[in-house]
Write a protein that holds these residues in place. Structure first.
Motif, PDB file in Angstrom:
ATOM      1  N   MET A   1       0.855  -1.319   0.080  1.00 46.43           N
ATOM      2  CA  MET A   1      -0.291   0.050  -0.118  1.00 46.43           C
ATOM      3  C   MET A   1       1.019   1.338  -0.075  1.00 46.43           C
ATOM      4  SD  MET A   1      -3.041   1.519   2.924  1.00 46.43           S
ATOM      5  CE  MET A   1      -1.294   1.932   3.843  1.00 46.43           C
ATOM      6  N   LYS A   2       0.396   1.859  -0.642  1.00 48.96           N
ATOM      7  CA  LYS A   2       1.361   3.470  -0.627  1.00 48.96           C
ATOM      8  C   LYS A   2       0.589   5.145  -0.287  1.00 48.96           C
ATOM      9  CE  LYS A   2       4.956   2.002  -4.664  1.00 48.96           C
ATOM     10  NZ  LYS A   2       4.636   2.879  -6.237  1.00 48.96           N
ATOM     11  N   THR A   3       1.159   5.629   0.597  1.00 43.78           N
ATOM     12  CA  THR A   3       0.399   6.690   0.837  1.00 43.78           C
ATOM     13  C   THR A   3       1.010   7.974   0.883  1.00 43.78           C
ATOM     14  OG1 THR A   3      -0.196   5.121   2.701  1.00 43.78           O
ATOM     15  CG2 THR A   3      -0.803   7.263   2.819  1.00 43.78           C
ATOM     16  N   LEU A   4       0.374   8.919   0.258  1.00 44.95           N
ATOM     17  CA  LEU A   4       0.709  10.281  -0.264  1.00 44.95           C
ATOM     18  C   LEU A   4      -0.010  10.646   0.669  1.00 44.95           C
ATOM     19  CD1 LEU A   4       1.767  12.787  -1.931  1.00 44.95           C
ATOM     20  CD2 LEU A   4      -0.337  12.511  -3.386  1.00 44.95           C
ATOM     21  N   VAL A   5       0.816  11.787   1.322  1.00 47.55           N
ATOM     22  CA  VAL A   5       0.984  13.002   2.711  1.00 47.55           C
ATOM     23  C   VAL A   5       0.894  14.503   1.660  1.00 47.55           C
ATOM     24  CG1 VAL A   5       1.270  14.162   5.157  1.00 47.55           C
ATOM     25  CG2 VAL A   5       1.102  11.727   4.765  1.00 47.55           C
ATOM     26  N   ILE A   6      -0.327  15.379   1.878  1.00 44.82           N
ATOM     27  CA  ILE A   6       0.117  16.202   1.659  1.00 44.82           C
ATOM     28  C   ILE A   6      -0.169  17.169   2.620  1.00 44.82           C
ATOM     29  CG2 ILE A   6      -1.325  18.356   0.068  1.00 44.82           C
ATOM     30  CD1 ILE A   6      -0.146  15.612  -1.965  1.00 44.82           C
ATOM     31  N   LEU A   7       0.675  18.450   2.901  1.00 46.65           N
ATOM     32  CA  LEU A   7       0.579  18.889   3.936  1.00 46.65           C
ATOM     33  C   LEU A   7       0.892  20.345   3.946  1.00 46.65           C
ATOM     34  CD1 LEU A   7       1.387  19.366   6.825  1.00 46.65           C
ATOM     35  CD2 LEU A   7       3.901  19.546   5.774  1.00 46.65           C
ATOM     36  N   SER A   8      -0.199  20.940   4.247  1.00 44.46           N
ATOM     37  CA  SER A   8      -0.376  22.183   4.003  1.00 44.46           C
ATOM     38  C   SER A   8      -0.545  23.215   5.388  1.00 44.46           C
ATOM     39  CB  SER A   8      -1.740  23.053   3.406  1.00 44.46           C
ATOM     40  OG  SER A   8      -1.341  24.047   3.194  1.00 44.46           O
ATOM     41  N   HIS A   9       0.254  24.567   5.914  1.00 43.03           N
ATOM     42  CA  HIS A   9       0.326  24.786   7.038  1.00 43.03           C
ATOM     43  C   HIS A   9       1.416  25.815   6.647  1.00 43.03           C
ATOM     44  CE1 HIS A   9       0.767  26.823  10.598  1.00 43.03           C
ATOM     45  NE2 HIS A   9       0.268  25.858  11.221  1.00 43.03           N
ATOM     46  N   PRO A  10      -0.161  27.210   6.437  1.00 44.07           N
ATOM     47  CA  PRO A  10       0.893  29.042   6.391  1.00 44.07           C
ATOM     48  C   PRO A  10       1.788  29.638   6.968  1.00 44.07           C
ATOM     49  CG  PRO A  10      -1.822  28.823   6.389  1.00 44.07           C
ATOM     50  CD  PRO A  10      -0.732  27.621   7.383  1.00 44.07           C
TER      51      PRO A  10
ATOM     52  N   THR B   1       4.784   8.709   1.118  1.00 40.27           N
ATOM     53  CA  THR B   1       5.388  10.326   0.661  1.00 40.27           C
ATOM     54  C   THR B   1       4.640  10.931   1.094  1.00 40.27           C
ATOM     55  OG1 THR B   1       5.797   8.952  -1.681  1.00 40.27           O
ATOM     56  CG2 THR B   1       5.933  11.460  -1.220  1.00 40.27           C
ATOM     57  N   VAL B   2       5.844  12.258   1.109  1.00 38.83           N
ATOM     58  CA  VAL B   2       5.166  13.374   1.929  1.00 38.83           C
ATOM     59  C   VAL B   2       5.008  14.750   1.173  1.00 38.83           C
ATOM     60  CG1 VAL B   2       5.296  15.184   4.107  1.00 38.83           C
ATOM     61  CG2 VAL B   2       6.017  12.571   4.470  1.00 38.83           C
ATOM     62  N   ARG B   3       4.547  15.432   0.435  1.00 39.52           N
ATOM     63  CA  ARG B   3       4.825  16.527  -0.087  1.00 39.52           C
ATOM     64  C   ARG B   3       4.057  17.956   0.826  1.00 39.52           C
ATOM     65  NH1 ARG B   3       6.096  15.575  -4.813  1.00 39.52           N
ATOM     66  NH2 ARG B   3       4.688  16.828  -5.746  1.00 39.52           N
ATOM     67  N   ASN B   4       4.803  18.498   0.870  1.00 40.61           N
ATOM     68  CA  ASN B   4       5.230  19.944   1.730  1.00 40.61           C
ATOM     69  C   ASN B   4       4.282  20.885   0.812  1.00 40.61           C
ATOM     70  OD1 ASN B   4       4.498  22.241   3.216  1.00 40.61           O
ATOM     71  ND2 ASN B   4       5.815  21.985   4.628  1.00 40.61           N
ATOM     72  N   ILE B   5       3.007  21.348   0.418  1.00 46.45           N
ATOM     73  CA  ILE B   5       2.728  21.971  -0.372  1.00 46.45           C
ATOM     74  C   ILE B   5       2.840  23.610  -0.284  1.00 46.45           C
ATOM     75  CG2 ILE B   5       0.713  20.484  -1.792  1.00 46.45           C
ATOM     76  CD1 ILE B   5      -1.522  21.801  -0.324  1.00 46.45           C
ATOM     77  N   ASP B   6       3.202  23.940   1.207  1.00 45.78           N
ATOM     78  CA  ASP B   6       3.533  25.218   1.004  1.00 45.78           C
ATOM     79  C   ASP B   6       4.798  25.920   1.223  1.00 45.78           C
ATOM     80  OD1 ASP B   6       1.109  26.584   2.101  1.00 45.78           O
ATOM     81  OD2 ASP B   6       0.621  24.609   2.916  1.00 45.78           O
ATOM     82  N   LYS B   7       5.650  24.106   1.269  1.00 39.44           N
ATOM     83  CA  LYS B   7       7.058  24.341   1.174  1.00 39.44           C
ATOM     84  C   LYS B   7       7.687  24.652  -0.797  1.00 39.44           C
ATOM     85  CE  LYS B   7      11.528  22.463   3.034  1.00 39.44           C
ATOM     86  NZ  LYS B   7      11.227  21.495   4.234  1.00 39.44           N
ATOM     87  N   LEU B   8       7.105  23.585  -0.877  1.00 41.53           N
ATOM     88  CA  LEU B   8       7.390  23.340  -2.308  1.00 41.53           C
ATOM     89  C   LEU B   8       6.516  24.766  -3.361  1.00 41.53           C
ATOM     90  CD1 LEU B   8       5.211  19.711  -3.022  1.00 41.53           C
ATOM     91  CD2 LEU B   8       8.210  20.132  -3.856  1.00 41.53           C
ATOM     92  N   TYR B   9       5.427  25.258  -3.024  1.00 42.77           N
ATOM     93  CA  TYR B   9       5.410  26.327  -3.948  1.00 42.77           C
ATOM     94  C   TYR B   9       4.550  27.410  -3.188  1.00 42.77           C
ATOM     95  CZ  TYR B   9       3.670  22.129  -5.954  1.00 42.77           C
ATOM     96  OH  TYR B   9       3.809  21.243  -6.995  1.00 42.77           O
ATOM     97  N   GLY B  10       5.090  28.052  -2.151  1.00 43.12           N
ATOM     98  CA  GLY B  10       4.860  28.825  -1.207  1.00 43.12           C
ATOM     99  C   GLY B  10       3.810  29.418  -0.616  1.00 43.12           C
TER     100      GLY B  10
ATOM    101  N   VAL C   1      -3.482  11.356   1.970  1.00 43.10           N
ATOM    102  CA  VAL C   1      -3.963  11.966   3.573  1.00 43.10           C
ATOM    103  C   VAL C   1      -3.472  13.898   3.356  1.00 43.10           C
ATOM    104  CG1 VAL C   1      -2.858  12.329   5.849  1.00 43.10           C
ATOM    105  CG2 VAL C   1      -2.749  10.004   4.570  1.00 43.10           C
ATOM    106  N   TYR C   2      -4.703  14.516   3.581  1.00 44.85           N
ATOM    107  CA  TYR C   2      -4.402  15.775   3.636  1.00 44.85           C
ATOM    108  C   TYR C   2      -4.278  16.379   5.165  1.00 44.85           C
ATOM    109  CZ  TYR C   2      -6.473  15.446  -0.890  1.00 44.85           C
ATOM    110  OH  TYR C   2      -5.941  14.791  -2.252  1.00 44.85           O
TER     111      TYR C   2
END
Length: 188
Positions: free
Chosen positions: A1-10, A32-41, A63-64
């Protein structure tokens, strides 16, 4: 099983809780964790939609993770979903890329704010209802959300307990935390 974590915190750099909770997935295989605020500001137009679609398609559970922000998702997470969850990809005619995947919400909120007797008179479940509805609209399975409260006052020991809760949910088998399943089915 593969899990994607999308993290967002201003303000992820200064959030002790977010920094601790995002460590839990690093201890679990196939996450896999993707911190979208870090990736895209804060640039909503910088979101690499195709890369994010590929990340979503590769996952069985998505996961959001975010703090409830003005009774909603964070601004970046809302913009992210608007950009990535496109018509004919996530919903609408031919839009079944997320079908059958699990959605897990992990959110932070002030407990005293989110009750019927509080200032806003809504619970976290009611505040999260639009994201639950979105999961069903995109043919996903919605897991019981995890909501951590009073994060500004949590002790170091309490934070370790929260990390273990996140880790346990990430390690749990698919189908073990289901709240509801989409009725939207792909027509053959």
């Amino acid at each position: 099983m593969k899990t994607l974590v999308i993290l967002s915190h201003p303000n992820h750099k200064n959030s002790r809780v977010t920094q601790a909770l995002v460590q839990a997935p690093s201890e679990v295989e196939s996450v896999t964790v993707r911190n979208i605020d870090k990736l895209y500001g804060t640039d909503f137009t910088a979101i690499d939609v195709e890369a994010e679609k590929v990340a979503h398609e590769a996952a069985d559970r998505i996961v959001y993770m975010f703090p409830i922000h003005w009774f909603n998702l964070t601004p970046m997470l809302k913009a992210y979903m608007n950009a990535v969850w496109q018509y004919s990809w996530a919903f609408g005619e031919g839009g079944y890329a997320l079908a059958g995947k699990e959605m897990q919400v992990i959110a932070g909120a002030a407990e005293e704010t989110y009750t019927h007797g509080s200032l806003i008179q809504y619970t976290t479940a009611e505040i999260l209802a639009p994201i639950e509805a979105s999961s069903y609209y995109t043919s996903m399975t919605y897991n019981h959300p995890i909501v951590f409260t009073n994060s500004n006052a949590v002790s170091d020991e309490g934070l370790k307990e929260w990390q273990q809760i996140v880790k346990a949910h990430l390690e749990s088998p698919l189908g073990s935390n289901v709240k509801g399943v989409s009725l939207r089915k792909k027509l053959e």
